[in-house]
Design a protein around this motif. Structure first.
Motif, PDB file in Angstrom:
ATOM      1  N   SER A 152       0.851  -1.184   0.000  1.00 31.09           N
ATOM      2  CA  SER A 152       0.000   0.000   0.000  1.00 31.09           C
ATOM      3  C   SER A 152       0.892   1.240   0.000  1.00 31.09           C
ATOM      4  CB  SER A 152      -0.954  -0.031   1.198  1.00 31.09           C
ATOM      5  OG  SER A 152      -1.835   1.078   1.141  1.00 31.09           O
TER       6      SER A 152
ATOM      7  N   PHE B   6      -5.859  -1.692   2.680  1.00 29.62           N
ATOM      8  CA  PHE B   6      -5.816  -1.997   4.108  1.00 29.62           C
ATOM      9  C   PHE B   6      -6.956  -2.936   4.496  1.00 29.62           C
ATOM     10  CE2 PHE B   6      -4.068   2.577   4.730  1.00 29.62           C
ATOM     11  CZ  PHE B   6      -2.794   2.169   4.343  1.00 29.62           C
TER      12      PHE B   6
ATOM     13  N   THR C 106      -6.637  -6.453   2.993  1.00 25.53           N
ATOM     14  CA  THR C 106      -5.632  -7.271   3.677  1.00 25.53           C
ATOM     15  C   THR C 106      -6.180  -7.841   4.976  1.00 25.53           C
ATOM     16  OG1 THR C 106      -3.844  -5.924   2.742  1.00 25.53           O
ATOM     17  CG2 THR C 106      -3.322  -7.251   4.686  1.00 25.53           C
TER      18      THR C 106
ATOM     19  N   ASN D  37      -0.576  -9.743   5.156  1.00 25.24           N
ATOM     20  CA  ASN D  37      -0.136  -8.494   5.756  1.00 25.24           C
ATOM     21  C   ASN D  37       0.065  -7.441   4.674  1.00 25.24           C
ATOM     22  OD1 ASN D  37       0.361  -9.009   8.766  1.00 25.24           O
ATOM     23  ND2 ASN D  37       1.411 -10.744   7.814  1.00 25.24           N
ATOM     24  N   CYS D  38       0.216  -6.212   5.128  1.00 24.03           N
ATOM     25  CA  CYS D  38       0.339  -5.081   4.218  1.00 24.03           C
ATOM     26  C   CYS D  38       1.542  -4.247   4.624  1.00 24.03           C
ATOM     27  CB  CYS D  38      -0.942  -4.244   4.298  1.00 24.03           C
ATOM     28  SG  CYS D  38      -0.980  -2.804   3.227  1.00 24.03           S
TER      29      CYS D  38
ATOM     30  N   ALA E 231       3.133  -0.450   4.086  1.00 23.39           N
ATOM     31  CA  ALA E 231       2.778   0.892   3.629  1.00 23.39           C
ATOM     32  C   ALA E 231       4.026   1.770   3.637  1.00 23.39           C
ATOM     33  CB  ALA E 231       1.691   1.487   4.520  1.00 23.39           C
TER      34      ALA E 231
ATOM     35  N   VAL F  58      -0.831  -3.758   9.122  1.00 25.48           N
ATOM     36  CA  VAL F  58      -0.296  -2.779   8.184  1.00 25.48           C
ATOM     37  C   VAL F  58       1.014  -2.286   8.780  1.00 25.48           C
ATOM     38  CG1 VAL F  58      -0.608  -0.552   7.060  1.00 25.48           C
ATOM     39  CG2 VAL F  58      -2.569  -2.096   7.345  1.00 25.48           C
TER      40      VAL F  58
ATOM     41  N   ASP G 103       3.994   0.114   8.719  1.00 22.65           N
ATOM     42  CA  ASP G 103       4.441   1.393   8.174  1.00 22.65           C
ATOM     43  C   ASP G 103       5.957   1.410   8.085  1.00 22.65           C
ATOM     44  OD1 ASP G 103       1.842   2.473   8.068  1.00 22.65           O
ATOM     45  OD2 ASP G 103       1.931   2.988  10.180  1.00 22.65           O
TER      46      ASP G 103
END
Length: 245
Positions: free
Chosen positions: A139, A161, A164, A179-180, A182, A236, A238
């Motif tokens: 993402s 988001f 996921t 999972n994501c 970002a 997510v 980061d």
């Protein structure tokens, strides 16, 4: 034990190439997906193999389900069932919302959301049947913060988001995860072409005082793709230098 088979969409350059190369360094078999950049995809294959993995380049427009299914068949023929899917393919068509055409809206959502849907649907059974399947969606910080002139991109990245987290719930009973990642602003060719004053503004707005690197994103993705991440799902992650602190 056979190497993990990984599919990375949009892997001809940038973050996708970095992820593919890093997976190769972990000894994986990598399907390097591309839409139109055949020569660049071939270079990614060379880099994966130089890093220690095996790779093939497969053309498929992720917005076209038939092409995605053909990519799945080619992956199976070359390497067998897929253990890891990294949905990375993406585009931008930046324009102020009041001037944005429906085509510019649809085109960006088609690649990011329809593309992620098509690829995940095509490889879902593989991931569910794998001993520890891994779905990793890429993402962006823009999905959280928004950005002037990127209503289409921000909406698409925010949608990933929710996608996921839902797939994490639906895959959980199989022992596989979703999972994501970002990323914040990363030194890709697109960012490097920004005017210096804009890059300096981004650096000043980032607590760590710099832009990220492709390698830093790839390291996080490959961790999530590994067995070391077995108890992490629906997250997510980061990777943005602390911009949301």
């Amino acid at each position: 034990m056979r190497p993990k088979t990984c599919v990375v969409t949009g892997a001809s350059k940038g973050i996708g190439r970095g992820i593919a190369e890093r997976l190769g360094a972990d000894g994986c078999d990598v399907v390097v997906n591309y839409r139109s950049s055949e020569a660049a995809a071939a270079e990614t294959v060379d880099r994966v193999e130089a890093a220690g993995g095996s790779a093939i380049a497969v053309q498929a427009d992720v917005t076209n389900l038939a092409e995605v299914e053909a990519m799945r068949d080619e992956a199976h023929e070359s390497f067998g069932p897929v253990d890891v899917l990294v949905n990375n393919a993406g585009i931008t068509q930046d324009v102020r919302f009041t001037e944005m055409s429906h085509e510019e809206w649809d085109t960006v959502l088609d690649v990011h959301l329809d593309g992620t849907f098509h690829c995940t649907q095509a490889f879902y059974d593989d991931l569910a049947d794998a001993e520890e399947g891994r779905l990793v969606n890429i993402s962006s910080i823009i999905g959280k913060e928004g950005n002037f002139g990127q209503a289409n991109y921000a909406t698409a990245k925010a949608g990933i988001f929710g996608f996921t987290r839902t797939l994490a719930l639906e895959l959980a009973s199989t022992g596989s995860t979703a999972n994501c990642v970002a990323p914040g602003f990363v030194l890709t060719s697109m960012v490097e072409e920004l005017p210096d004053d804009i890059k300096e503004t981004i650096r000043a707005d980032t607590p760590l005082g710099r832009l990220g690197t492709v390698e830093e994103i790839a390291d996080v993705v490959t961790f999530l793709a590994s067995d070391r991440s077995s108890f992490i799902t629906g997250e997510v992650i980061d990777v943005n230098g602390g911009k949301d602190l």
